[in-house]
Design a protein around this motif. Structure first.
Motif, short mmCIF file in Angstrom:
data_model
loop_
_atom_site.label_atom_id
_atom_site.label_comp_id
_atom_site.label_asym_id
_atom_site.label_seq_id
_atom_site.Cartn_x
_atom_site.Cartn_y
_atom_site.Cartn_z
N PHE A 200 -35.93 -27.04 28.06
CA PHE A 200 -34.87 -28.02 28.16
C PHE A 200 -34.54 -28.63 26.95
CE2 PHE A 200 -37.01 -28.78 32.39
CZ PHE A 200 -35.91 -28.81 33.25
N GLN A 201 -35.17 -28.14 25.77
CA GLN A 201 -34.77 -28.48 24.25
C GLN A 201 -33.73 -27.49 23.74
OE1 GLN A 201 -36.16 -32.00 24.90
NE2 GLN A 201 -35.40 -31.44 22.97
N SER A 202 -33.65 -26.49 24.41
CA SER A 202 -33.12 -25.15 23.84
C SER A 202 -31.49 -25.52 23.82
CB SER A 202 -33.27 -24.08 24.67
OG SER A 202 -32.59 -24.31 25.97
N ASP A 203 -30.69 -24.99 22.93
CA ASP A 203 -29.27 -25.20 22.68
C ASP A 203 -28.79 -23.66 22.25
OD1 ASP A 203 -26.57 -25.50 22.38
OD2 ASP A 203 -26.90 -27.43 21.24
N TYR A 204 -28.38 -22.83 23.07
CA TYR A 204 -27.85 -21.59 22.59
C TYR A 204 -26.35 -21.20 22.79
CZ TYR A 204 -32.77 -20.57 22.14
OH TYR A 204 -33.99 -20.52 21.90
N ARG A 205 -25.58 -22.25 22.78
CA ARG A 205 -24.03 -22.27 22.97
C ARG A 205 -23.47 -21.76 21.89
NH1 ARG A 205 -22.87 -28.43 23.79
NH2 ARG A 205 -24.52 -28.51 22.23
N GLU A 206 -24.10 -21.87 20.66
CA GLU A 206 -23.26 -20.89 19.70
C GLU A 206 -23.70 -19.71 19.75
OE1 GLU A 206 -20.90 -22.35 17.51
OE2 GLU A 206 -21.25 -23.97 18.75
N ARG A 207 -24.85 -19.31 20.03
CA ARG A 207 -25.14 -17.61 20.01
C ARG A 207 -24.68 -16.92 21.27
NH1 ARG A 207 -31.46 -16.57 19.18
NH2 ARG A 207 -31.01 -18.14 17.93
N ILE A 208 -24.51 -17.64 22.35
CA ILE A 208 -24.37 -17.10 23.68
C ILE A 208 -23.04 -16.10 23.71
CG2 ILE A 208 -22.95 -18.44 24.89
CD1 ILE A 208 -26.13 -16.89 26.21
N GLY A 209 -21.96 -16.54 22.97
CA GLY A 209 -20.71 -15.81 22.87
C GLY A 209 -20.96 -14.57 22.26
N ARG A 210 -22.12 -14.16 21.46
CA ARG A 210 -22.42 -12.90 20.76
C ARG A 210 -22.74 -11.65 21.79
NH1 ARG A 210 -26.78 -14.20 16.64
NH2 ARG A 210 -27.03 -11.99 16.43
N LEU A 211 -22.91 -12.08 22.96
CA LEU A 211 -23.24 -11.15 23.95
C LEU A 211 -22.07 -10.19 24.45
CD1 LEU A 211 -25.49 -10.09 26.02
CD2 LEU A 211 -24.70 -11.73 27.59
N GLU A 212 -22.29 -8.91 24.37
CA GLU A 212 -21.44 -7.82 24.70
C GLU A 212 -21.87 -6.63 25.60
OE1 GLU A 212 -20.31 -6.40 20.75
OE2 GLU A 212 -19.21 -8.04 20.34
N ARG A 213 -22.30 -7.33 26.53
CA ARG A 213 -22.66 -6.42 27.67
C ARG A 213 -22.31 -7.00 28.86
NH1 ARG A 213 -22.92 -3.15 24.83
NH2 ARG A 213 -24.93 -1.68 24.14
N PRO A 214 -21.85 -6.05 30.06
CA PRO A 214 -21.42 -6.63 31.50
C PRO A 214 -22.32 -7.49 32.02
CG PRO A 214 -21.10 -4.15 31.11
CD PRO A 214 -21.69 -4.49 29.90
#
Length: 273
Positions: A200-214
Protein backbone atom coordinates in the motif's frame (compact mmCIF):
# COMPACT_ATOMS: atom_id res chain seq x y z
CA UNK A 1 27.12 -16.35 2.15
CA UNK A 2 26.46 -16.15 -1.61
CA UNK A 3 22.95 -16.85 -2.85
CA UNK A 4 22.60 -20.14 -4.75
CA UNK A 5 20.01 -21.57 -7.13
CA UNK A 6 19.10 -24.17 -4.51
CA UNK A 7 18.47 -21.40 -1.99
CA UNK A 8 15.99 -19.72 -4.33
CA UNK A 9 14.14 -22.93 -5.12
CA UNK A 10 13.94 -24.00 -1.50
CA UNK A 11 12.71 -20.74 -0.06
CA UNK A 12 9.72 -20.52 -2.44
CA UNK A 13 8.34 -24.07 -2.00
CA UNK A 14 8.53 -24.48 -5.76
CA UNK A 15 5.95 -26.60 -7.62
CA UNK A 16 6.56 -27.85 -11.17
CA UNK A 17 3.78 -29.38 -13.25
CA UNK A 18 2.46 -29.54 -16.79
CA UNK A 19 4.16 -31.05 -19.83
CA UNK A 20 7.90 -31.51 -19.13
CA UNK A 21 8.56 -31.72 -22.88
CA UNK A 22 6.85 -28.42 -23.67
CA UNK A 23 9.03 -25.61 -24.98
CA UNK A 24 6.93 -22.87 -23.40
CA UNK A 25 6.89 -22.12 -19.69
CA UNK A 26 4.02 -20.55 -17.77
CA UNK A 27 4.84 -18.96 -14.39
CA UNK A 28 2.16 -18.04 -11.83
CA UNK A 29 2.65 -15.53 -8.99
CA UNK A 30 -0.02 -15.14 -6.29
CA UNK A 31 -1.13 -12.03 -4.42
CA UNK A 32 -1.42 -11.03 -0.78
CA UNK A 33 -3.21 -13.41 1.56
CA UNK A 34 -3.06 -16.38 -0.80
CA UNK A 35 -0.42 -18.83 -1.95
CA UNK A 36 0.29 -20.88 -5.06
CA UNK A 37 -2.92 -22.88 -4.52
CA UNK A 38 -4.84 -19.80 -5.66
CA UNK A 39 -4.15 -20.95 -9.25
CA UNK A 40 -5.63 -24.42 -8.89
CA UNK A 41 -8.63 -23.56 -11.07
CA UNK A 42 -6.39 -21.98 -13.74
CA UNK A 43 -3.13 -23.82 -14.32
CA UNK A 44 -4.52 -27.27 -15.25
CA UNK A 45 -6.05 -25.66 -18.36
CA UNK A 46 -2.50 -25.19 -19.67
CA UNK A 47 -0.89 -28.38 -18.40
CA UNK A 48 -0.81 -30.15 -21.77
CA UNK A 49 0.98 -27.36 -23.63
CA UNK A 50 3.22 -25.66 -21.06
CA UNK A 51 5.65 -26.41 -18.31
CA UNK A 52 3.99 -24.92 -15.23
CA UNK A 53 5.86 -23.11 -12.46
CA UNK A 54 4.15 -22.06 -9.23
CA UNK A 55 5.74 -20.78 -6.06
CA UNK A 56 4.96 -19.13 -2.74
CA UNK A 57 6.09 -15.57 -2.16
CA UNK A 58 8.40 -15.22 0.81
CA UNK A 59 6.19 -14.66 3.85
CA UNK A 60 3.31 -16.69 2.41
CA UNK A 61 2.19 -20.28 2.03
CA UNK A 62 4.87 -22.86 2.65
CA UNK A 63 7.80 -20.61 1.81
CA UNK A 64 10.83 -20.83 4.07
CA UNK A 65 9.87 -18.79 7.17
CA UNK A 66 13.53 -17.98 7.78
CA UNK A 67 13.71 -16.20 4.42
CA UNK A 68 11.36 -13.42 5.50
CA UNK A 69 13.73 -10.78 6.81
CA UNK A 70 11.56 -7.74 7.42
CA UNK A 71 14.09 -5.14 6.31
CA UNK A 72 14.43 -6.87 2.93
CA UNK A 73 10.71 -6.92 2.15
CA UNK A 74 9.70 -3.30 2.68
CA UNK A 75 9.07 -2.68 -1.03
CA UNK A 76 7.98 -4.63 -4.09
CA UNK A 77 11.52 -4.58 -5.51
CA UNK A 78 12.54 -7.49 -3.29
CA UNK A 79 9.67 -9.64 -4.58
CA UNK A 80 10.64 -8.74 -8.16
CA UNK A 81 14.24 -9.69 -7.41
CA UNK A 82 13.09 -12.99 -5.90
CA UNK A 83 11.17 -13.75 -9.09
CA UNK A 84 14.14 -13.06 -11.34
CA UNK A 85 16.42 -15.09 -9.07
CA UNK A 86 13.98 -17.99 -9.25
CA UNK A 87 13.89 -17.83 -13.05
CA UNK A 88 17.69 -17.79 -13.07
CA UNK A 89 17.76 -20.78 -10.72
CA UNK A 90 15.53 -22.68 -13.14
CA UNK A 91 17.49 -21.38 -16.15
CA UNK A 92 14.34 -19.95 -17.71
CA UNK A 93 13.97 -17.19 -20.31
CA UNK A 94 11.02 -15.92 -22.34
CA UNK A 95 8.44 -17.20 -19.89
CA UNK A 96 4.77 -16.36 -20.03
CA UNK A 97 3.91 -14.81 -16.69
CA UNK A 98 0.55 -14.58 -14.91
CA UNK A 99 0.39 -12.62 -11.66
CA UNK A 100 -2.27 -11.39 -9.31
CA UNK A 101 -2.19 -8.10 -7.39
CA UNK A 102 1.19 -7.77 -5.62
CA UNK A 103 2.42 -10.80 -7.55
CA UNK A 104 1.44 -9.07 -10.79
CA UNK A 105 3.27 -5.88 -9.84
CA UNK A 106 6.36 -7.86 -8.88
CA UNK A 107 6.26 -9.47 -12.32
CA UNK A 108 5.96 -6.13 -14.10
CA UNK A 109 8.93 -4.76 -12.15
CA UNK A 110 10.94 -7.91 -12.78
CA UNK A 111 10.28 -7.62 -16.52
CA UNK A 112 11.46 -4.01 -16.50
CA UNK A 113 14.75 -5.02 -14.89
CA UNK A 114 15.25 -8.27 -16.83
CA UNK A 115 13.16 -8.14 -20.02
CA UNK A 116 14.87 -11.21 -21.47
CA UNK A 117 13.22 -13.29 -18.77
CA UNK A 118 9.69 -12.59 -20.03
CA UNK A 119 7.89 -13.13 -23.34
CA UNK A 120 4.53 -11.71 -22.24
CA UNK A 121 2.73 -10.89 -19.01
CA UNK A 122 -0.81 -11.09 -17.65
CA UNK A 123 -1.53 -8.85 -14.66
CA UNK A 124 -4.78 -9.44 -12.74
CA UNK A 125 -5.94 -6.67 -10.40
CA UNK A 126 -2.62 -4.81 -10.58
CA UNK A 127 -1.97 -1.24 -9.47
CA UNK A 128 1.03 1.09 -9.66
CA UNK A 129 -0.13 2.97 -6.54
CA UNK A 130 -2.95 2.38 -4.05
CA UNK A 131 -2.90 5.75 -2.33
CA UNK A 132 -4.91 8.57 -3.86
CA UNK A 133 -2.93 11.52 -5.19
CA UNK A 134 -3.66 14.77 -6.98
CA UNK A 135 -5.14 13.74 -10.32
CA UNK A 136 -4.84 10.05 -9.47
CA UNK A 137 -7.38 7.64 -8.00
CA UNK A 138 -5.65 4.79 -6.24
CA UNK A 139 -8.63 3.74 -4.14
CA UNK A 140 -7.36 4.59 -0.64
CA UNK A 141 -6.84 7.79 1.32
CA UNK A 142 -4.13 8.15 3.95
CA UNK A 143 -6.86 7.90 6.58
CA UNK A 144 -8.05 4.63 5.01
CA UNK A 145 -4.59 3.11 5.16
CA UNK A 146 -3.88 4.33 8.69
CA UNK A 147 -7.14 2.74 9.82
CA UNK A 148 -6.22 -0.48 8.05
CA UNK A 149 -2.80 -0.62 9.71
CA UNK A 150 -4.35 0.03 13.13
CA UNK A 151 -6.90 -2.71 12.60
CA UNK A 152 -4.22 -5.22 11.61
CA UNK A 153 -2.07 -4.27 14.60
CA UNK A 154 -5.00 -4.50 16.99
CA UNK A 155 -6.26 -7.86 15.78
CA UNK A 156 -5.03 -9.57 12.62
CA UNK A 157 -7.70 -12.28 12.60
CA UNK A 158 -10.62 -9.90 13.19
CA UNK A 159 -9.29 -7.64 10.45
CA UNK A 160 -9.00 -10.61 8.06
CA UNK A 161 -12.61 -11.59 8.74
CA UNK A 162 -13.74 -8.04 7.93
CA UNK A 163 -11.42 -7.44 4.95
CA UNK A 164 -11.94 -10.71 3.10
CA UNK A 165 -15.63 -10.17 2.16
CA UNK A 166 -14.86 -6.65 0.93
CA UNK A 167 -11.95 -7.76 -1.22
CA UNK A 168 -13.61 -10.94 -2.48
CA UNK A 169 -17.02 -9.44 -3.30
CA UNK A 170 -19.56 -12.03 -4.41
CA UNK A 171 -21.55 -11.70 -1.18
CA UNK A 172 -23.92 -14.39 -2.41
CA UNK A 173 -21.03 -16.88 -2.11
CA UNK A 174 -19.75 -16.32 1.44
CA UNK A 175 -17.63 -19.45 1.31
CA UNK A 176 -15.20 -17.60 -0.98
CA UNK A 177 -14.59 -14.85 1.57
CA UNK A 178 -14.38 -17.37 4.40
CA UNK A 179 -11.65 -19.26 2.55
CA UNK A 180 -9.76 -16.05 1.77
CA UNK A 181 -9.94 -14.96 5.42
CA UNK A 182 -8.42 -18.26 6.50
CA UNK A 183 -5.54 -17.98 4.04
CA UNK A 184 -4.85 -14.41 5.22
CA UNK A 185 -4.67 -15.75 8.77
CA UNK A 186 -2.06 -18.26 7.64
CA UNK A 187 0.36 -15.41 6.92
CA UNK A 188 2.69 -15.16 9.92
CA UNK A 189 1.46 -12.43 12.27
CA UNK A 190 4.81 -10.66 12.28
CA UNK A 191 4.82 -10.52 8.47
CA UNK A 192 1.29 -9.27 7.73
CA UNK A 193 1.83 -5.60 8.50
CA UNK A 194 5.17 -5.50 6.67
CA UNK A 195 3.68 -7.07 3.56
CA UNK A 196 0.68 -4.75 3.61
CA UNK A 197 2.90 -1.69 3.97
CA UNK A 198 5.11 -2.86 1.11
CA UNK A 199 1.97 -3.05 -1.05
CA UNK A 200 0.00 0.00 0.00
CA UNK A 201 2.95 2.39 0.34
CA UNK A 202 4.29 1.53 -3.10
CA UNK A 203 4.33 4.03 -5.94
CA UNK A 204 5.68 2.78 -9.25
CA UNK A 205 3.93 5.22 -11.55
CA UNK A 206 7.19 6.68 -12.82
CA UNK A 207 8.80 3.30 -13.47
CA UNK A 208 5.94 1.32 -14.97
CA UNK A 209 6.19 3.09 -18.33
CA UNK A 210 9.56 1.42 -18.91
CA UNK A 211 7.93 -1.96 -19.43
CA UNK A 212 8.43 -3.15 -23.00
CA UNK A 213 6.81 -6.54 -23.12
CA UNK A 214 3.31 -7.50 -24.38
CA UNK A 215 1.05 -7.04 -21.37
CA UNK A 216 -2.57 -7.98 -20.75
CA UNK A 217 -4.30 -6.26 -17.84
CA UNK A 218 -7.39 -7.95 -16.38
CA UNK A 219 -9.67 -5.94 -14.13
CA UNK A 220 -13.11 -6.73 -12.73
CA UNK A 221 -15.91 -4.23 -13.10
CA UNK A 222 -16.08 -3.87 -9.31
CA UNK A 223 -12.87 -4.19 -7.28
CA UNK A 224 -12.70 -2.72 -3.78
CA UNK A 225 -8.89 -2.80 -3.78
CA UNK A 226 -8.16 -1.44 -7.27
CA UNK A 227 -10.55 1.02 -8.91
CA UNK A 228 -10.91 0.92 -12.66
CA UNK A 229 -9.17 4.30 -12.85
CA UNK A 230 -5.99 2.68 -11.48
CA UNK A 231 -6.20 -0.08 -14.08
CA UNK A 232 -6.71 2.51 -16.81
CA UNK A 233 -3.64 4.37 -15.56
CA UNK A 234 -1.55 1.22 -15.98
CA UNK A 235 -3.03 0.71 -19.44
CA UNK A 236 -2.07 4.24 -20.50
CA UNK A 237 1.39 3.91 -19.00
CA UNK A 238 2.38 0.54 -20.49
CA UNK A 239 2.79 1.02 -24.22
CA UNK A 240 0.87 -1.48 -26.29
CA UNK A 241 -0.87 -3.03 -23.32
CA UNK A 242 -4.41 -4.39 -23.51
CA UNK A 243 -6.98 -3.83 -20.78
CA UNK A 244 -9.91 -6.23 -20.44
CA UNK A 245 -12.65 -5.47 -17.93
CA UNK A 246 -14.21 -8.72 -16.80
CA UNK A 247 -17.92 -9.05 -16.14
CA UNK A 248 -17.08 -10.18 -12.64
CA UNK A 249 -16.65 -8.61 -9.23
CA UNK A 250 -14.08 -8.65 -6.49
CA UNK A 251 -10.30 -8.49 -6.34
CA UNK A 252 -9.67 -12.22 -6.85
CA UNK A 253 -11.47 -13.27 -10.05
CA UNK A 254 -9.12 -16.23 -10.59
CA UNK A 255 -10.79 -17.67 -7.48
CA UNK A 256 -14.34 -16.35 -7.91
CA UNK A 257 -14.69 -16.39 -11.73
CA UNK A 258 -11.92 -18.61 -13.14
CA UNK A 259 -13.73 -19.41 -16.38
CA UNK A 260 -14.00 -15.71 -17.21
CA UNK A 261 -10.32 -15.22 -16.46
CA UNK A 262 -9.40 -18.16 -18.69
CA UNK A 263 -11.60 -16.92 -21.51
CA UNK A 264 -10.07 -13.44 -21.32
CA UNK A 265 -6.42 -14.49 -21.28
CA UNK A 266 -6.25 -17.78 -23.17
CA UNK A 267 -5.52 -16.37 -26.62
CA UNK A 268 -2.94 -13.96 -25.25
CA UNK A 269 -1.13 -16.65 -23.28
CA UNK A 270 -1.01 -18.94 -26.27
CA UNK A 271 0.43 -16.14 -28.38
CA UNK A 272 -2.61 -15.37 -30.52
CA UNK A 273 -2.96 -11.78 -29.42
Amino acid sequence: MPHTAADSIRKHHLSLAGNPQAERVLVFAHGFGTDQRAWDAIWPHYAADFRIVRFDNVGAGRSDPQAFEQHRYLTMERYAQDLNELLDALDLRDVVFVGHSMGALAGLLAAIERPEQFARLVAIGASARYLDDVGYQGGFSEADLNALYRAVTTGRDAWADAFAPVAMGNRDRPELAAHFAETIKSVPADAVLTVLCSIFQSDYRERIGRLERPTLLLQTREDAAVPQAAAEYLHRSIRGSELVVLEAEGHLPHLSAPQQVLAAMDGFIRGHG
